[in-house]
Write an enzyme that holds these catalytic residues in place. Structure first.
Site, PDB file in Angstrom:
ATOM      1  N   LYS A 112       0.855  -1.182   0.000  1.00 36.08           N
ATOM      2  CA  LYS A 112       0.000   0.000   0.000  1.00 36.08           C
ATOM      3  C   LYS A 112       0.894   1.237   0.000  1.00 36.08           C
ATOM      4  O   LYS A 112       1.688   1.435   0.911  1.00 36.08           O
ATOM      5  CB  LYS A 112      -0.929   0.028   1.216  1.00 36.08           C
ATOM      6  CG  LYS A 112      -1.919   1.191   1.172  1.00 36.08           C
ATOM      7  CD  LYS A 112      -2.806   1.222   2.395  1.00 36.08           C
ATOM      8  CE  LYS A 112      -3.882   2.288   2.227  1.00 36.08           C
ATOM      9  NZ  LYS A 112      -3.332   3.623   1.896  1.00 36.08           N
ATOM     10  N   GLU A 160       2.942   1.390   5.187  1.00 35.90           N
ATOM     11  CA  GLU A 160       1.597   1.682   5.676  1.00 35.90           C
ATOM     12  C   GLU A 160       0.729   0.433   5.768  1.00 35.90           C
ATOM     13  O   GLU A 160      -0.150   0.345   6.622  1.00 35.90           O
ATOM     14  CB  GLU A 160       0.921   2.719   4.772  1.00 35.90           C
ATOM     15  CG  GLU A 160      -0.370   3.253   5.364  1.00 35.90           C
ATOM     16  CD  GLU A 160      -1.025   4.307   4.495  1.00 35.90           C
ATOM     17  OE1 GLU A 160      -2.047   4.875   4.917  1.00 35.90           O
ATOM     18  OE2 GLU A 160      -0.522   4.565   3.386  1.00 35.90           O
TER      19      GLU A 160
END
Length: 347
Positions: free
Chosen positions: A64, A206
């Site tokens: 991500k 993340e």
């Protein structure tokens, strides 16, 4: 034993050059092969937040990335880079635009995330914002890289109704893996979801994204794409700040709110994540929005200044308290209106 046959001479005089037959004029009654019109704008497919990675071979896994969602439109008239909200930011990402012009394709729409990377190869939202001149800034970001993860239109064909596996196959032919250019492939990672999430978290990323390989491209948050985060990160409205004589920009804490139905509700404050520059820029913008009374009930606050809830801060946090307040929160930056600066919605 039969003699080998001689090659037949070309059906023309030997001393004349070989030429193809003259072309006949096209029959105007016979239509050309129709092409799909390129969409002016595509609302992006959004990932649904889940606490754990899904299981099964149907799920493709990626890192991500933390940045701005962009769509890169390539056609004979040029390159156009649109934000998630449909704003044209071509001039603000010159390196990405220049690289898009070099891709070996006449027409295409790429979906991806623009980010600026730190020395460890992690996308950093704060660095991206600084490279653009902060919220509301007009600076060009030459450091930004587009991590391309989907292809929506390709050589005259709208391929959104094609399954992800086929779209990815075409994308990988257009943006090869392992490049160091301004447009890079967001690679699928062949690993167990739980293992990949653990590794991503250990490296300070993340989180991860899981995508249904058999899914078509559908705008909105339909569940075909899932996001699993190491640390929660969402947008919250700034409703005020507490003053300090010692902190950067004179900001002790930002006062934050989330949406609950049609209203904003107070969810606590954040006092970390600023540096001298970001705090000064933030204070300058907040002081233009000062109001006499708070827009939400924040309880009793000392030295508080209240503002209209027009600024949306990206906040990292670990969890929620039992009474609906953010725990271990840190300021990451301000979200741009052009990037669909949505405020977190509470259940």
């Amino acid at each position: 034993m039969t003699k080998p046959s001689k090659p037949k001479p070309l059906l023309q005089d030997a001393d004349k050059p070989v030429r193809s037959r003259p072309r006949k004029p096209r029959n105007l009654a016979q239509p050309n092969l129709p092409l799909d019109p390129m969409p002016d704008r595509v609302d992006p497919c959004l990932a649904l937040l889940k606490p754990k990675p899904p299981k099964g071979p149907q799920w493709a896994l990626e890192v991500k990335w933390d940045g701005y969602r962009l769509a890169v439109h390539i056609d004979p008239s040029g390159v156009h880079i649109l934000t998630r909200g449909g704003h044209n930011w071509t001039d603000r990402f010159p390196a990405i635009a220049a690289e898009a012009r070099r891709l070996p394709v006449a027409t295409a729409v790429l979906d991806g995330e623009a980010g600026v990377f730190d020395e460890h190869g992690r996308s950093d939202f704060g660095r991206l914002q600084q490279s653009l001149g902060g919220r509301g800034g007009k600076r060009m970001s030459r450091e930004a890289v587009l991590m391309a993860f989907d292809l929506l239109y390709f050589d005259g064909r709208d391929i959104r109704q094609t399954e992800l596996t086929s779209r990815r196959h075409l994308l990988e032919g257009l943006v090869p893996a392992g490049g160091e250019e301004a447009i890079r492939l967001s690679e699928e990672i062949d690993a167990d979801g739980d293992v990949l999430l653990r590794i991503a978290c250990e490296h300070g990323l993340e989180g991860i994204i899981a995508k249904d390989r058999n899914s078509t491209y559908r705008s909105g948050r339909g569940g075909e794409w899932l996001k699993i985060k190491c640390i929660q990160s969402d947008g919250f409205a700034i409703v005020g700040y507490e003053k300090s004589t010692a902190a950067f920009g004179g900001i002790a804490r930002l006062l934050l709110a989330a949406r609950k139905g049609d209203e904003l509700v107070y969810v606590g404050g954040v006092g970390t994540g600023f540096n001298e520059r970001s705090a000064a820029e933030l204070r300058e913008q907040m002081d233009k929005l000062i109001i006499g009374k708070p827009s939400v009930d924040t309880g009793r606050k000392r030295n508080a200044v209240f503002i209209r809830p027009e600024l949306v801060a990206e906040i990292e946090y670990r969890a929620w308290t039992h009474d609906g307040k953010l725990r271990h929160a840190a300021f990451k930056g301000l979200r741009e209106v052009q990037d669909e600066a949505t405020v977190y919605e509470m259940e």
